[in-house]
Design an enzyme around this catalytic site. Structure first.
Site, PDB file in Angstrom:
ATOM      1  CG  ASP A 200     -14.330 -13.828 -17.599  1.00  0.00           C
ATOM      2  OD1 ASP A 200     -13.571 -14.802 -17.448  1.00  0.00           O
ATOM      3  OD2 ASP A 200     -15.438 -13.908 -18.143  1.00  0.00           O
TER       4      ASP A 200
ATOM      5  CG  HIS B  39      -2.179   0.777   1.065  1.00  0.00           C
ATOM      6  ND1 HIS B  39      -2.352   1.764   0.105  1.00  0.00           N
ATOM      7  CD2 HIS B  39      -3.361   0.728   1.753  1.00  0.00           C
ATOM      8  CE1 HIS B  39      -3.560   2.279   0.220  1.00  0.00           C
ATOM      9  NE2 HIS B  39      -4.193   1.675   1.199  1.00  0.00           N
TER      10      HIS B  39
END
Length: 450
Positions: free
Chosen positions: A390, A172
């Site tokens: 996907d 992060h």
């Protein structure tokens, strides 16, 4: 559910970019928004998929994993800093540390294959997020500064009986949520051999005028600025808000506000509802101070604007405060307008002032101290494209997160699993407060199980 089920690690390897250019051989300097995150946890989010039908002879897990590794290697060409490691140059005389990414250091991104004797329904059916989910992610409890010895990116594919979970742990201090999900989107497009329609990462760093690219912190030892936060006991639940419910909330909030030229947004109205209901569930004294913060993407708030593909941390929190009585006795619209005002105050001038003040007195955020008591912390964004990822096996069935950066009152917003503009919220609260929220009439009239 098999309560005794445990994650079994089958294999691990390291993935490097398929190719490198000269930029990947240079030090990658961190901007103020990155350096301030060194004591926070890695971002841990992941997607749950069904396995293709057993009658689909084309699906083979070994083949699938090899394709994932190959597409990850190609994706890292664009996101090359994630294949490096943090490095520090210490100046004892000046009592400073220069922390940056050495893109040629380290083994690359870690890729783990694990198995678990559970089914997809064991993950999505329980009321609370199962404890096992935190094991779907590498870097458990690691802070970003650990990127000196740990990979900046680690992908764990956990194979279930009838599905699999791809958990992505990303440093992060290198990325924010926008960069994080942009990585997922591009990885998905490359995996499917589609043209890249997402925002390619832009590696030009943003610094306040007159500063950068090398920014040193006024520390030489980690115990001066790194503290390891451990969350208290928390229940974690997902709640679903349909697009119709959100539309009604937005309409109600806008009808209740005083005349204004700014419309309250859907997320501001929903956040106001959650702030009200969590405040009530906490059973605070009427004069106790409450806070609600919302993550704000700064890319479009700076002048000139940063590209949406800006790679790094470009976020700040919009903060609203009121007493418990004020939040509960005023209307939803009044509370939402407090949040709207807090967001609107994040102007270019304000933000430059924030960063210039940080440059004069640099500090590192501490998870347990940055947010005040009785805070409701709205993080992430339902605008991120999560369910569009996907990998050739169909759309994800759920998104889940790991242990990282959870505090009492943390509310993580997600694109709704049912689509159509719906929003899912992951709410983290102490057990007694969560039980009170589950009984709150205003809340349960609008929220359903995700």
């Amino acid at each position: 559910m098999a309560n005794s089920a445990v994650i079994k690690h089958v294999s691990e390897c390291f993935i490097k970019p398929k190719s490198k250019d000269n930029n990947a051989k240079q030090p990658y300097y961190l901007a103020p928004g990155d350096l301030a995150m060194l004591s926070a946890h890695y971002i841990q989010k992941g997607l749950l998929f069904n396995k293709p039908s057993v009658t689909d002879e084309e699906f083979n897990i070994a083949t699938f994993l090899e394709k994932l590794k190959d597409s990850l290697s190609k994706t890292l060409v664009y996101f090359y800093p994630l294949a490096g490691q943090l490095a520090t140059q210490i100046d004892e005389d000046q009592h400073t540390s220069l922390i940056f990414i050495d893109c040629e250091k380290g083994s690359g991104a870690r890729f783990i294959h694990a198995t678990l004797d559970m089914i997809v329904d064991d993950i999505v059916s329980p009321i609370d997020v199962p404890i096992i989910v935190k094991s779907f992610f590498d870097h458990h409890m690691a802070v970003n500064h650990d990127g000196h010895t740990r990979p900046l990116l680690s992908v764990q594919v956990t194979e279930l009986v009838d599905g699999f979970f791809i958990g992505c742990s990303m440093n992060h201090a290198v990325v924010d949520g926008t960069s994080y999900w942009n990585f997922w989107n591009i990885w998905s497009e490359i995996h499917q051999q589609q043209s890249i329609t997402s925002n390619l990462p832009v590696h030009d760093r943003w610094f306040s005028e007159g500063y950068g690219p090398k920014i040193s912190l006024p520390f030489t030892h980690t115990d001066e600025f790194i503290r390891r936060y451990e969350a208290p006991e928390l229940r974690k639940r997902f709640f679903h808000f349909s697009s119709e419910t959100i539309s009604r909330l937005k309409m109600k909030a806008n009808m209740e506000v005083e005349e204004t030229d700014k419309e309250i947004s859907s997320l501001q109205a929903l956040s106001a509802l959650v702030w009200r209901c969590i405040t009530r569930a906490r059973r605070l004294a009427g004069d106790e101070k409450t806070i609600c913060t919302m993550d704000a993407n700064l890319r479009q708030r700076l002048d000139p604007q940063l590209p949406q593909g800006y790679f790094g941390n470009s976020i700040w929190v919009a903060k609203a405060a009121a007493s418990a009585d004020e939040v509960l006795e005023h209307s939803l619209g009044w509370t939402a307008q407090l949040l709207q005002k807090a967001v609107s105050e994040l102007t270019d001038k304000t933000l430059r002032g924030v960063f210039e003040a940080w440059m004069k007195s640099p500090f590192v955020y501490q998870i347990g101290e940055f947010f005040e008591p009785n805070s409701t912390v709205i993080g992430s964004s339902p605008r991120f494209n999560m369910y569009g990822n996907d990998f050739g096996v169909g759309a994800p069935v759920a998104v889940r997160s790991g242990y990282a950066n959870k505090i009492p009152g943390k509310v993580t917003t997600y694109q709704g699993s049912k689509g159509g503009g719906s929003i899912d919220l992951e709410i983290c609260l102490p057990p007694d407060t969560m039980s009170a929220l589950e009984s709150d009439e205003e809340f349960i009239a609008l929220a359903t199980r995700s």
